[in-house]
Design an enzyme around this catalytic site. Sequence first.
Site, PDB file in Angstrom:
ATOM      1  N   ASP A  62       0.830  -0.745   0.215  1.00  0.00           N
ATOM      2  CA  ASP A  62      -0.258   0.099   0.243  1.00  0.00           C
ATOM      3  C   ASP A  62       0.619   0.519   0.073  1.00  0.00           C
ATOM      4  O   ASP A  62       1.373   1.759   0.557  1.00  0.00           O
ATOM      5  CB  ASP A  62      -0.649   0.153   1.532  1.00  0.00           C
ATOM      6  CG  ASP A  62      -2.082   1.508   1.585  1.00  0.00           C
ATOM      7  OD1 ASP A  62      -1.834   2.066   0.407  1.00  0.00           O
ATOM      8  OD2 ASP A  62      -2.041   1.861   2.678  1.00  0.00           O
ATOM      9  N   LYS A  64       0.802   3.501  -2.861  1.00  0.00           N
ATOM     10  CA  LYS A  64      -0.306   4.442  -3.509  1.00  0.00           C
ATOM     11  C   LYS A  64       0.679   5.317  -3.775  1.00  0.00           C
ATOM     12  O   LYS A  64       0.873   6.533  -3.807  1.00  0.00           O
ATOM     13  CB  LYS A  64      -0.948   5.400  -2.027  1.00  0.00           C
ATOM     14  CG  LYS A  64      -1.735   4.862  -1.148  1.00  0.00           C
ATOM     15  CD  LYS A  64      -2.703   5.668  -0.227  1.00  0.00           C
ATOM     16  CE  LYS A  64      -3.105   5.116   0.798  1.00  0.00           C
ATOM     17  NZ  LYS A  64      -2.729   4.090   1.702  1.00  0.00           N
ATOM     18  N   ASP A  67       2.704   9.437  -9.339  1.00  0.00           N
ATOM     19  CA  ASP A  67       4.515  10.297 -10.499  1.00  0.00           C
ATOM     20  C   ASP A  67       3.550  10.491 -11.394  1.00  0.00           C
ATOM     21  O   ASP A  67       2.130   9.721 -12.022  1.00  0.00           O
ATOM     22  CB  ASP A  67       4.844   9.209  -9.386  1.00  0.00           C
ATOM     23  CG  ASP A  67       6.555  10.173 -10.071  1.00  0.00           C
ATOM     24  OD1 ASP A  67       6.489  11.039 -10.729  1.00  0.00           O
ATOM     25  OD2 ASP A  67       7.295  10.364  -8.140  1.00  0.00           O
ATOM     26  N   THR A 122      -9.935   7.073   2.768  1.00  0.00           N
ATOM     27  CA  THR A 122     -11.254   6.898   3.381  1.00  0.00           C
ATOM     28  C   THR A 122     -11.234   8.106   5.020  1.00  0.00           C
ATOM     29  O   THR A 122     -12.209   8.450   5.812  1.00  0.00           O
ATOM     30  CB  THR A 122     -11.866   5.593   4.465  1.00  0.00           C
ATOM     31  OG1 THR A 122     -10.231   5.695   4.981  1.00  0.00           O
ATOM     32  CG2 THR A 122     -11.686   4.706   3.373  1.00  0.00           C
ATOM     33  N   ARG A 212      -5.481  -0.358  12.785  1.00  0.00           N
ATOM     34  CA  ARG A 212      -6.375   0.116  14.386  1.00  0.00           C
ATOM     35  C   ARG A 212      -6.580  -1.574  14.934  1.00  0.00           C
ATOM     36  O   ARG A 212      -6.325  -1.541  16.770  1.00  0.00           O
ATOM     37  CB  ARG A 212      -5.498   1.631  14.934  1.00  0.00           C
ATOM     38  CG  ARG A 212      -4.483   1.836  14.441  1.00  0.00           C
ATOM     39  CD  ARG A 212      -5.148   3.053  14.334  1.00  0.00           C
ATOM     40  NE  ARG A 212      -5.974   3.697  13.710  1.00  0.00           N
ATOM     41  CZ  ARG A 212      -5.931   5.203  12.627  1.00  0.00           C
ATOM     42  NH1 ARG A 212      -5.009   5.676  13.725  1.00  0.00           N
ATOM     43  NH2 ARG A 212      -6.089   4.945  11.807  1.00  0.00           N
TER      44      ARG A 212
HETATM   45  O1  LIG Z   1      -8.475   5.322   1.352  1.00  0.00           O
HETATM   46  C1  LIG Z   1      -7.369   4.767   2.492  1.00  0.00           C
HETATM   47  C2  LIG Z   1      -6.166   4.634   2.193  1.00  0.00           C
HETATM   48  C3  LIG Z   1      -5.690   3.784   2.521  1.00  0.00           C
HETATM   49  N1  LIG Z   1      -5.482   3.354   4.291  1.00  0.00           N
HETATM   50  C4  LIG Z   1      -4.835   2.391   5.052  1.00  0.00           C
HETATM   51  O2  LIG Z   1      -5.996   1.396   5.665  1.00  0.00           O
HETATM   52  C5  LIG Z   1      -5.259   1.946   6.755  1.00  0.00           C
HETATM   53  C6  LIG Z   1      -6.361   1.530   7.876  1.00  0.00           C
HETATM   54  O3  LIG Z   1      -5.993   1.324   9.360  1.00  0.00           O
HETATM   55  P1  LIG Z   1      -6.807   1.526  10.315  1.00  0.00           P
HETATM   56  O4  LIG Z   1      -5.581   1.942  11.451  1.00  0.00           O
HETATM   57  O5  LIG Z   1      -8.355   0.581  10.090  1.00  0.00           O
HETATM   58  O6  LIG Z   1      -7.534   2.904  10.597  1.00  0.00           O
HETATM   59  C7  LIG Z   1      -3.721   2.349   7.018  1.00  0.00           C
HETATM   60  O7  LIG Z   1      -2.876   1.740   7.150  1.00  0.00           O
HETATM   61  C8  LIG Z   1      -4.041   3.436   6.184  1.00  0.00           C
HETATM   62  O8  LIG Z   1      -2.749   4.082   5.560  1.00  0.00           O
HETATM   63  C9  LIG Z   1      -6.824   3.884   5.011  1.00  0.00           C
HETATM   64  O9  LIG Z   1      -7.300   4.657   5.844  1.00  0.00           O
HETATM   65  N2  LIG Z   1      -7.810   4.877   3.413  1.00  0.00           N
END
Ligand SMILES: O=c1ccn([C@@H]2O[C@H](COP(=O)(O)O)[C@@H](O)[C@H]2O)c(=O)[nH]1
Length: 232
Positions: A62, A64, A67, A122, A212
């Site tokens: 992940d 993302k 570029d 999100t 988390r």
């Molecule tokens: O839109 C997005 C894209 C990536 N994330 C990633 O997912 C996890 C979510 O972690 P939580 O602790 O469950 O909130 C985290 O690694 C983000 O970088 C995202 O949350 N939203």
Amino acid sequence: MSACQTPIIVALDFPTRDAALKLADQLDPKLCRVKVGKELFTSCASEIVGTLRDKGFEVFLDLKFHDIPNTTAMAVKAAAEMGVWMVNVHCSGGLRMMAACREVLDQRSGPKPLLIGVTVLTSMEREDLAGIGLDIEPQEQVLRLAALAEKAGMDGLVCSAQEAQALKAAHPSLQLVTPGIRPAGSALDDQRRILTPRQALDAGSDYLVIGRPISQAADPAKALAAVVAEIA
Ligand SMILES: O=c1ccn([C@@H]2O[C@H](COP(=O)(O)O)[C@@H](O)[C@H]2O)c(=O)[nH]1
């Protein structure tokens, strides 16, 4: 349940290899996949991906990528060579950037990672989009980017599960990877567009990214088991 059937991806968001492996050792690869993000990857380079694969996990890289088309496509190629299961780029990099990534993967022989486009994070709500000059609802922007992603030949999207129903109706072929998952009663943290694991699957999510609520739980394996039971 084998690794290929589980929708759960646990985010290993830690600054060191040892901390990530300590959590991974408490999880069952038959019950979840794991996700390696920027923090862990940058501190450990590719070594962590190989070690997690050796432990039996399929890995979502992940990072993302965002570029110019060539640079992004080369990063995606490097991820494919590392043997990751899923890799993502920002849809806002545009059609040509996403198409270059598709092309570099299509030219490869052997296994290809799923190529996923990030839509609207999100953690963002309407107010945050207005702050970057987009005075529209998150779902409207997500649907715009989804159309671009489908045109570029992407395999799926990162989005909120709140948009899953509309996206599945408009783009049934795209796989939906949804962070912002919060079991009932857990802290919102910095997330804004959330659903519970059950609600997310009912809405059409294919994969649930959970950080988390599992990684910071007193007993991560128990927290994962509770999510597995909720969606069973
Ligand atoms: O839109 C997005 C894209 C990536 N994330 C990633 O997912 C996890 C979510 O972690 P939580 O602790 O469950 O909130 C985290 O690694 C983000 O970088 C995202 O949350 N939203």
